[in-house]
Design a protein around this motif. Structure first.
Motif, PDB file in Angstrom:
ATOM      1  N   PRO A   1       0.825  -1.223   0.000  1.00  0.00           N
ATOM      2  CA  PRO A   1       0.000   0.000   0.000  1.00  0.00           C
ATOM      3  C   PRO A   1       0.852   1.263   0.000  1.00  0.00           C
ATOM      4  N   ASP A   2       0.260   2.337  -0.508  1.00  0.00           N
ATOM      5  CA  ASP A   2       0.919   3.647  -0.500  1.00  0.00           C
ATOM      6  C   ASP A   2       0.723   4.356   0.827  1.00  0.00           C
ATOM      7  N   SER A   3       0.008   3.745   1.745  1.00  0.00           N
ATOM      8  CA  SER A   3      -0.273   4.343   3.051  1.00  0.00           C
ATOM      9  C   SER A   3       0.714   3.830   4.090  1.00  0.00           C
ATOM     10  N   GLN A   4       0.963   4.650   5.106  1.00  0.00           N
ATOM     11  CA  GLN A   4       1.856   4.230   6.182  1.00  0.00           C
ATOM     12  C   GLN A   4       1.129   3.278   7.116  1.00  0.00           C
ATOM     13  N   TYR A   5       1.803   2.177   7.447  1.00  0.00           N
ATOM     14  CA  TYR A   5       1.272   1.240   8.434  1.00  0.00           C
ATOM     15  C   TYR A   5       2.300   0.925   9.517  1.00  0.00           C
ATOM     16  N   LEU A   6       3.566   1.353   9.315  1.00  0.00           N
ATOM     17  CA  LEU A   6       4.627   1.112  10.292  1.00  0.00           C
ATOM     18  C   LEU A   6       4.876   2.393  11.077  1.00  0.00           C
ATOM     19  N   PHE A   7       4.886   2.274  12.408  1.00  0.00           N
ATOM     20  CA  PHE A   7       5.085   3.424  13.283  1.00  0.00           C
ATOM     21  C   PHE A   7       6.068   3.050  14.389  1.00  0.00           C
ATOM     22  N   VAL A   8       6.547   4.073  15.100  1.00  0.00           N
ATOM     23  CA  VAL A   8       7.486   3.807  16.186  1.00  0.00           C
ATOM     24  C   VAL A   8       7.243   4.788  17.319  1.00  0.00           C
ATOM     25  N   ASP A   9       7.196   4.277  18.531  1.00  0.00           N
ATOM     26  CA  ASP A   9       7.141   5.105  19.743  1.00  0.00           C
ATOM     27  C   ASP A   9       8.553   5.247  20.290  1.00  0.00           C
TER      28      ASP A   9
ATOM     29  N   PHE B   1      12.832   3.397  -1.403  1.00  0.00           N
ATOM     30  CA  PHE B   1      12.917   2.146  -0.655  1.00  0.00           C
ATOM     31  C   PHE B   1      11.575   1.644  -0.138  1.00  0.00           C
ATOM     32  N   GLY B   2      10.521   2.426  -0.306  1.00  0.00           N
ATOM     33  CA  GLY B   2       9.203   1.985   0.123  1.00  0.00           C
ATOM     34  C   GLY B   2       8.592   2.929   1.141  1.00  0.00           C
ATOM     35  N   MET B   3       7.274   3.095   1.053  1.00  0.00           N
ATOM     36  CA  MET B   3       6.561   4.014   1.938  1.00  0.00           C
ATOM     37  C   MET B   3       6.795   3.685   3.404  1.00  0.00           C
ATOM     38  N   ASN B   4       6.971   2.409   3.722  1.00  0.00           N
ATOM     39  CA  ASN B   4       7.134   1.994   5.115  1.00  0.00           C
ATOM     40  C   ASN B   4       8.553   1.518   5.410  1.00  0.00           C
ATOM     41  N   TYR B   5       9.520   2.090   4.689  1.00  0.00           N
ATOM     42  CA  TYR B   5      10.925   1.769   4.930  1.00  0.00           C
ATOM     43  C   TYR B   5      11.275   2.149   6.357  1.00  0.00           C
ATOM     44  N   TRP B   6      11.710   1.174   7.141  1.00  0.00           N
ATOM     45  CA  TRP B   6      11.822   1.373   8.584  1.00  0.00           C
ATOM     46  C   TRP B   6      12.812   2.463   8.958  1.00  0.00           C
ATOM     47  N   GLU B   7      13.901   2.611   8.227  1.00  0.00           N
ATOM     48  CA  GLU B   7      14.884   3.649   8.566  1.00  0.00           C
ATOM     49  C   GLU B   7      14.281   5.040   8.389  1.00  0.00           C
ATOM     50  N   SER B   8      13.534   5.244   7.311  1.00  0.00           N
ATOM     51  CA  SER B   8      12.913   6.546   7.079  1.00  0.00           C
ATOM     52  C   SER B   8      11.824   6.822   8.106  1.00  0.00           C
ATOM     53  N   ILE B   9      11.043   5.799   8.449  1.00  0.00           N
ATOM     54  CA  ILE B   9      10.005   5.973   9.467  1.00  0.00           C
ATOM     55  C   ILE B   9      10.639   6.388  10.792  1.00  0.00           C
TER      56      ILE B   9
ATOM     57  N   THR C   1      10.253  10.037  12.752  1.00  0.00           N
ATOM     58  CA  THR C   1       9.773  10.077  14.135  1.00  0.00           C
ATOM     59  C   THR C   1      10.784  10.794  15.026  1.00  0.00           C
ATOM     60  N   LEU C   2      12.059  10.541  14.824  1.00  0.00           N
ATOM     61  CA  LEU C   2      13.095  11.188  15.627  1.00  0.00           C
ATOM     62  C   LEU C   2      13.113  12.700  15.419  1.00  0.00           C
ATOM     63  N   ILE C   3      13.062  13.124  14.167  1.00  0.00           N
ATOM     64  CA  ILE C   3      13.212  14.552  13.881  1.00  0.00           C
ATOM     65  C   ILE C   3      12.004  15.354  14.366  1.00  0.00           C
ATOM     66  N   ASN C   4      10.907  14.650  14.642  1.00  0.00           N
ATOM     67  CA  ASN C   4       9.718  15.321  15.192  1.00  0.00           C
ATOM     68  C   ASN C   4       9.579  15.089  16.694  1.00  0.00           C
ATOM     69  N   ASN C   5      10.643  14.569  17.308  1.00  0.00           N
ATOM     70  CA  ASN C   5      10.616  14.268  18.730  1.00  0.00           C
ATOM     71  C   ASN C   5      11.441  15.305  19.496  1.00  0.00           C
ATOM     72  N   GLU C   6      10.832  15.958  20.470  1.00  0.00           N
ATOM     73  CA  GLU C   6      11.502  17.026  21.215  1.00  0.00           C
ATOM     74  C   GLU C   6      12.731  16.518  21.965  1.00  0.00           C
ATOM     75  N   ASP C   7      12.656  15.323  22.502  1.00  0.00           N
ATOM     76  CA  ASP C   7      13.797  14.773  23.231  1.00  0.00           C
ATOM     77  C   ASP C   7      14.984  14.554  22.306  1.00  0.00           C
ATOM     78  N   PHE C   8      14.706  14.105  21.075  1.00  0.00           N
ATOM     79  CA  PHE C   8      15.807  13.901  20.111  1.00  0.00           C
ATOM     80  C   PHE C   8      16.425  15.243  19.746  1.00  0.00           C
ATOM     81  N   ILE C   9      15.604  16.250  19.504  1.00  0.00           N
ATOM     82  CA  ILE C   9      16.129  17.584  19.174  1.00  0.00           C
ATOM     83  C   ILE C   9      16.984  18.128  20.318  1.00  0.00           C
ATOM     84  N   GLN C  10      16.496  17.905  21.546  1.00  0.00           N
ATOM     85  CA  GLN C  10      17.266  18.397  22.700  1.00  0.00           C
ATOM     86  C   GLN C  10      18.584  17.645  22.846  1.00  0.00           C
ATOM     87  N   SER C  11      18.590  16.360  22.505  1.00  0.00           N
ATOM     88  CA  SER C  11      19.824  15.564  22.602  1.00  0.00           C
ATOM     89  C   SER C  11      20.901  16.112  21.658  1.00  0.00           C
TER      90      SER C  11
END
Length: 282
Positions: free
Chosen positions: A166-174, A257-265, A269-279
């Motif tokens: 699918p062209d939709s995202q189904y892989l996510f990470v907390d 590499f694919g809509m749900n390529y795990w490295e890109s996902i 997620t990291l670049i939109n995470n405040e803790d990662f930005i602060q790190s």
């Protein structure tokens, strides 16, 4: 993870090429003769495979149950290191832009170093060198898959020749950040209305190949390079601009590499995470 194309050649012609390549030996001078005696029957089985492949109903294929002597002869046709099999691997993994994909698309983690027999060769020895039954894979995925490919008439793994991703995202990470350490949990979720049968197959594929856990174990190959890529620019560019460029790069990689390529996902997620930005600032 991306779909591959393997429809450029006639499957049974490839079988005949493999048979022709086998040399007569003093130990077994009748080997090729025995294979040729099976040719008409095997061709009919290939025709059935092609019909089921075209309809994406390979799980309805019935094994021919060859006796042990015929089974042994057919199984000997397959040799991953043979020139014809290696040429097939190159053909399947070469994109329209002449780029060779050397990463197993069943997992997008490990190097291709085997072929996965979509219908297991021990059960379906007649298709041991059928190109449509051979998918470039890593030995890790192959070992997890083993001989268990269906359950109650339903396939357990994606067939990336046939199942359109699918062209939709189904892989996510907390992400949790504690004591300067990132804790990650990859998960699947059908947020965008993917067909339920396809999503069930995706869940089975990811679960049985242990992909979510394998992504987490390999996460530092993403986190540390992303930190090192960003830090040199922090005194040169506004953080908002760095974030925008990182998002654009990750999305470009998803196109390749694919809509749900795990490295890109993970990068998104990291670049939109405040803790990662602060790190990055610490």
């Amino acid at each position: 993870m991306r779909n591959l194309d393997n429809t450029r050649r006639n499957s049974f012609d490839f079988h005949k090429l493999i048979v022709e390549s086998k040399k007569t030996t003093r130990i077994d001078p009748d080997y090729k003769t025995r294979l040729l005696a099976l040719e008409d029957e095997v061709e009919a089985l290939y025709n059935t495979y092609q019909i089921n492949f075209d309809r994406n109903i390979l799980e309805t294929t019935i094994p021919n149950a060859y006796p042990d002597n015929n089974k042994g002869d057919l199984l000997k046709l397959y040799n991953y290191k043979s020139k014809l099999i290696q040429n097939l691997r190159t053909e399947i993994t070469t994109t329209n832009t002449r780029r060779i994909i050397n990463t197993c698309q069943n997992c997008t983690l490990s190097e291709i170093n085997s072929f996965d027999h979509i219908l297991p060769k021990e059960e379906f020895c007649e298709f041991v060198v059928n190109p449509l039954n051979l998918f470039p894979s890593c030995t890790i995925c192959n070992s997890y898959k083993s001989q268990f490919w269906q359950e109650n008439g339903r396939r357990l793994y994606l067939n990336l020749y046939l199942d359109r991703l699918p062209d939709s995202q189904y892989l996510f990470v907390d992400i949790e950040y504690n004591n300067n350490t990132f804790g990650l949990r990859f998960y699947l979720e059908n947020r965008f209305g993917i067909d339920e049968n396809l999503f069930d197959l995706i869940e089975s594929h990811y679960s049985r190949l242990h992909l979510l856990e394998r992504f987490s174990r390999n996460s530092d190959k993403v986190i540390t390079p992303l930190q090192n890529k960003i830090k040199p620019f922090m005194n040169l560019l506004p953080m908002e601009e760095i974030i925008t460029m990182t998002i654009q790069t990750a999305n470009l990689n998803r196109n390749v590499f694919g809509m749900n390529y795990w490295e890109s996902i993970l990068e998104l997620t990291l670049i939109n995470n405040e803790d990662f930005i602060q790190s990055l600032r610490d």
